[in-house]
Design an enzyme around this catalytic site. Structure first.
Site, PDB file in Angstrom:
ATOM      1  N   CYS A 138       0.836  -1.201   0.000  1.00  0.00           N
ATOM      2  CA  CYS A 138       0.000   0.000   0.000  1.00  0.00           C
ATOM      3  C   CYS A 138       0.869   1.250   0.000  1.00  0.00           C
ATOM      4  O   CYS A 138       1.370   1.668   1.045  1.00  0.00           O
ATOM      5  CB  CYS A 138      -0.943   0.004   1.203  1.00  0.00           C
ATOM      6  SG  CYS A 138      -1.997   1.467   1.256  1.00  0.00           S
TER       7      CYS A 138
ATOM      8  N   CYS B 228      -0.463   4.137   2.066  1.00  0.00           N
ATOM      9  CA  CYS B 228      -0.242   3.994   3.513  1.00  0.00           C
ATOM     10  C   CYS B 228       1.216   4.275   3.868  1.00  0.00           C
ATOM     11  O   CYS B 228       1.501   4.916   4.868  1.00  0.00           O
ATOM     12  CB  CYS B 228      -0.566   2.574   3.992  1.00  0.00           C
ATOM     13  SG  CYS B 228      -2.031   1.855   3.260  1.00  0.00           S
ATOM     14  N   ASP B 229       2.132   3.750   3.091  1.00  0.00           N
ATOM     15  CA  ASP B 229       3.533   3.715   3.524  1.00  0.00           C
ATOM     16  C   ASP B 229       4.482   4.609   2.724  1.00  0.00           C
ATOM     17  O   ASP B 229       5.584   4.892   3.176  1.00  0.00           O
ATOM     18  CB  ASP B 229       4.066   2.268   3.417  1.00  0.00           C
ATOM     19  CG  ASP B 229       3.274   1.314   4.308  1.00  0.00           C
ATOM     20  OD1 ASP B 229       2.773   1.778   5.342  1.00  0.00           O
ATOM     21  OD2 ASP B 229       3.158   0.116   3.957  1.00  0.00           O
TER      22      ASP B 229
END
Ligand code: NAP
Length: 330
Positions: free
Chosen positions: A151, A154-155
């Site tokens: 992701c 997300c990261d």
């Protein structure tokens, strides 16, 4: 759990959607029970805690200005649900027999221990799992926060990925979206695709290819991920010539699709959409079946964020509460 007890609300799943539904249902005095699956060696569709258990640092969940790790965040969710009386069962629901009149004739849920549990309202919140290539070093570094992720949203903004060459595996819209996002942080962003044409829509392709630091590596498959604590590179194999090469990267983002955890719904009558996700009535958590609600990634192929899943869990609990009142279950 005795065979004769009837639950008012039974929640399946323990990611942000399941726990949020549990908090709301418990605070509404519905005495919910949550079936959270059990931990397995390899992450499967019923990984307790959901996909966040595989995420190291979560920086975009509101309320945590300094960030929080995925497992820590899920621990907070669980504690909050339990504080209001949610009962937690570490078993899977393996099969569902949904009733056409669940107020009078409750749904029947089969557990992995061979028990049948009955419930008037069921909230399906089993999530979706990101597909991985399936390489041992890929999984090892994904679990340890070693620069492998499924992701980018997300990261990707984490400091460790700044100004380094980054790679995205996949050729669909998600790969393009993630790779475009990463061009803000990486020195060069490589899309590694196994064929010589992308599956992604033209507009998404153009958005990525228009970035000065974008590059596509055609006909390439990642066959190994290199690095001990942190990723240092990948071994690529040309899918046509079988020639192998090394590509140095400081981050690998796998974007080869997701699989919603709906196997246990086979033959249950719950309607799925064309991609296998639970189909919802617009702006609600209602499925096609009475007393069956869904929330989170199992019913959302589009947003797939912890905070959107949590919001859907809240909606499902409110819908279930109102439905129970309307059908006279108190
Ligand atoms: P997808 O369309 O199924 O694409 C998956 C990609 O991964 C394909 O290019 C596939 O290659 C590749 N792939 C699959 N298994 C692989 C493996 N083992 N090794 C290497 N490559 C592999 O999935 P998605 O991109 O996640 O999109 C899912 C749905 O969401 C689509 O309908 C998409 O349009 C939609 N979506 C829309 C947006 C948007 O509009 N903003 C954003 C994201 C997603 P092949 O092409 O060779 O099969």
């Amino acid at each position: 759990m005795s065979q004769s007890s009837v639950e008012k609300v039974l929640i399946i799943g323990s990611g942000p959607a399941g726990w949020t539904a549990a908090v709301y249902a418990a605070r509404a005095n519905l005495n919910p029970v949550a079936y959270i699956g059990f931990a397995k060696q390899d992450p499967g569709p019923v990984l307790p805690g959901g996909q966040l258990m595989l995420t190291t640092e979560v920086e975009n969940y509101p309320g945590f200005p300094k960030g929080v790790t995925g497992p820590e965040l899920m621990q907070h969710f669980q504690e909050q649900a339990e504080r209001f009386g949610t009962r937690v069962v570490g078993e899977e629901i393996t099969r569902c027999e949904f009733s056409s009149d669940p107020a009078k004739d409750p749904h029947r849920l089969h557990t992995s221990e061979g028990v049948v549990v009955r419930a008037h309202a069921v909230i399906l919140a089993t999530g979706a799992v990101a597909n991985w290539i399936g390489l041992p070093n890929e999984m090892r570094l994904a679990r340890s926060g070693g620069g492998v992720s499924a992701c980018a949203v997300c990261d990707g903004a984490l400091p460790g990925f700044r100004n380094k060459p980054l790679a995205v595996v996949g050729g669909g819209d998600t790969a393009m979206e993630e790779a475009t996002y990463l061009t803000k942080f990486g020195s060069t962003v490589y899309v590694i695709h196994r064929r010589d044409s992308l599956r992604a829509s033209k507009i998404m392709q153009e958005r990525f290819l228009g970035r000065p630091n974008a590059k596509v590596l055609w006909n390439k498959q990642v066959v190994d991920v290199l690095g001990d604590q942190m990723i240092e590179g990948v071994t690529l194999e040309d899918t046509v010539t079988k020639e192998r090469s090394r590509l140095d990267v400081g981050g690998l983002f796998v974007a080869i699709g997701h699989t919603p955890a709906t196997k246990f719904l086979a033959d249950s009558g719950v309607e799925l959409d064309g991609s296998g996700y639970i189909a919802l009535k617009q702006r609600s958590s209602y499925t096609n079946l009475p007393g069956v609600f869904a929330a989170g990634d199992v019913a959302d192929s589009h947003y797939r964020q912890a905070v959107t899943a949590a919001g859907m869990g809240c909606i499902a609990a409110l819908d279930a509460e109102r439905w129970l009142a309307a059908v006279g279950v108190d």
